[in-house]
Write a protein that holds these residues in place. Structure first.
Motif, PDB file in Angstrom:
ATOM      1  N   GLN A  45       0.801  -1.228   0.000  1.00 54.37           N
ATOM      2  CA  GLN A  45       0.000   0.000   0.000  1.00 54.37           C
ATOM      3  C   GLN A  45       0.837   1.282   0.000  1.00 54.37           C
ATOM      4  O   GLN A  45       0.625   2.167   0.836  1.00 54.37           O
ATOM      5  N   PRO A  46       1.785   1.414  -0.950  1.00 52.18           N
ATOM      6  CA  PRO A  46       2.544   2.669  -1.007  1.00 52.18           C
ATOM      7  C   PRO A  46       1.626   3.822  -1.420  1.00 52.18           C
ATOM      8  O   PRO A  46       0.701   3.638  -2.212  1.00 52.18           O
ATOM      9  N   ARG A  47       1.861   4.999  -0.860  1.00 57.40           N
ATOM     10  CA  ARG A  47       1.040   6.181  -1.144  1.00 57.40           C
ATOM     11  C   ARG A  47       1.842   7.159  -2.002  1.00 57.40           C
ATOM     12  O   ARG A  47       3.033   7.364  -1.760  1.00 57.40           O
ATOM     13  N   PHE A  48       1.150   7.752  -2.959  1.00 57.82           N
ATOM     14  CA  PHE A  48       1.769   8.733  -3.840  1.00 57.82           C
ATOM     15  C   PHE A  48       0.906   9.981  -3.840  1.00 57.82           C
ATOM     16  O   PHE A  48      -0.285   9.927  -4.146  1.00 57.82           O
ATOM     17  N   LEU A  49       1.519  11.092  -3.493  1.00 59.50           N
ATOM     18  CA  LEU A  49       0.805  12.366  -3.472  1.00 59.50           C
ATOM     19  C   LEU A  49       0.678  12.876  -4.901  1.00 59.50           C
ATOM     20  O   LEU A  49       1.674  13.102  -5.582  1.00 59.50           O
ATOM     21  N   LEU A  50      -0.545  13.035  -5.373  1.00 58.93           N
ATOM     22  CA  LEU A  50      -0.783  13.535  -6.723  1.00 58.93           C
ATOM     23  C   LEU A  50      -0.977  15.046  -6.731  1.00 58.93           C
ATOM     24  O   LEU A  50      -0.605  15.714  -7.694  1.00 58.93           O
ATOM     25  N   GLN A  51      -1.582  15.561  -5.651  1.00 57.61           N
ATOM     26  CA  GLN A  51      -1.801  17.004  -5.549  1.00 57.61           C
ATOM     27  C   GLN A  51      -1.872  17.404  -4.090  1.00 57.61           C
ATOM     28  O   GLN A  51      -2.569  16.765  -3.309  1.00 57.61           O
ATOM     29  N   GLU A  52      -1.131  18.430  -3.732  1.00 61.29           N
ATOM     30  CA  GLU A  52      -1.158  18.967  -2.367  1.00 61.29           C
ATOM     31  C   GLU A  52      -2.529  19.579  -2.069  1.00 61.29           C
ATOM     32  O   GLU A  52      -3.227  19.996  -2.984  1.00 61.29           O
ATOM     33  N   TYR A  66      -2.790   8.661  -4.438  1.00 58.42           N
ATOM     34  CA  TYR A  66      -3.010   7.370  -5.093  1.00 58.42           C
ATOM     35  C   TYR A  66      -2.372   6.320  -4.199  1.00 58.42           C
ATOM     36  O   TYR A  66      -1.213   6.472  -3.787  1.00 58.42           O
ATOM     37  N   ILE A  67      -3.110   5.270  -3.877  1.00 59.34           N
ATOM     38  CA  ILE A  67      -2.592   4.181  -3.052  1.00 59.34           C
ATOM     39  C   ILE A  67      -2.568   2.926  -3.911  1.00 59.34           C
ATOM     40  O   ILE A  67      -3.621   2.413  -4.314  1.00 59.34           O
ATOM     41  N   ALA A  68      -1.368   2.455  -4.219  1.00 54.85           N
ATOM     42  CA  ALA A  68      -1.205   1.240  -5.013  1.00 54.85           C
ATOM     43  C   ALA A  68      -1.281   0.023  -4.092  1.00 54.85           C
ATOM     44  O   ALA A  68      -1.305   0.156  -2.863  1.00 54.85           O
ATOM     45  N   ASP A  69      -1.310  -1.153  -4.675  1.00 51.88           N
ATOM     46  CA  ASP A  69      -1.313  -2.374  -3.865  1.00 51.88           C
ATOM     47  C   ASP A  69       0.102  -2.743  -3.411  1.00 51.88           C
ATOM     48  O   ASP A  69       0.313  -3.079  -2.257  1.00 51.88           O
ATOM     49  N   PHE A  70       1.069  -2.665  -4.337  1.00 52.67           N
ATOM     50  CA  PHE A  70       2.439  -3.071  -4.020  1.00 52.67           C
ATOM     51  C   PHE A  70       3.447  -2.175  -4.727  1.00 52.67           C
ATOM     52  O   PHE A  70       3.184  -1.655  -5.803  1.00 52.67           O
ATOM     53  N   GLU A  71       4.612  -2.032  -4.103  1.00 50.48           N
ATOM     54  CA  GLU A  71       5.780  -1.397  -4.711  1.00 50.48           C
ATOM     55  C   GLU A  71       6.891  -2.431  -4.649  1.00 50.48           C
ATOM     56  O   GLU A  71       7.288  -2.852  -3.561  1.00 50.48           O
ATOM     57  N   VAL A  72       7.383  -2.854  -5.805  1.00 52.74           N
ATOM     58  CA  VAL A  72       8.385  -3.917  -5.881  1.00 52.74           C
ATOM     59  C   VAL A  72       9.730  -3.322  -6.269  1.00 52.74           C
ATOM     60  O   VAL A  72       9.846  -2.612  -7.265  1.00 52.74           O
ATOM     61  N   HIS A  73      10.752  -3.603  -5.455  1.00 56.36           N
ATOM     62  CA  HIS A  73      12.118  -3.145  -5.713  1.00 56.36           C
ATOM     63  C   HIS A  73      12.896  -4.307  -6.324  1.00 56.36           C
ATOM     64  O   HIS A  73      13.159  -5.310  -5.647  1.00 56.36           O
TER      65      HIS A  73
END
Length: 85
Positions: A45-52, A66-73
């Motif tokens: 559940q990584p979060r990405f700020l799209l607009q302040e 935007y909250i994705a399901d997974f962030e894979v490194h």
């Protein structure tokens, strides 16, 4: 747990509640890939700020995330953002 309007059923694994069985299975796969050293790491559940948040003409507008399901490194340093549908 009851199904949502799209037919997905929430399920728990390792004390984590996932929105669908498919998402829980993907989590299991990522755990295996990490243990077998095929990926570096992953996040849930990584979060990405799209607009302040901002104010305009006296009205306050909330931030948009935007909250994705997974962030894979990956091993090569690349990062993948995954959404399970």
């Amino acid at each position: 747990m009851p199904a949502n309007k799209y037919g997905a059923r929430k399920t728990q694994m390792d004390g984590i509640t996932f929105h669908s069985i498919a998402e829980a299975k993907y989590y299991e796969q990522l755990k295996w890939l990490k243990v077998s050293k095929q990926i570096k790491d992953f996040k849930l559940q990584p979060r990405f700020l799209l607009q302040e948040a901002f104010k305009k003409n006296g009205k306050t507008f909330r931030k948009i995330e935007y909250i994705a399901d997974f962030e894979v490194h990956n091993l090569d340093g690349s990062i993948e953002i995954i959404d399970i549908k």
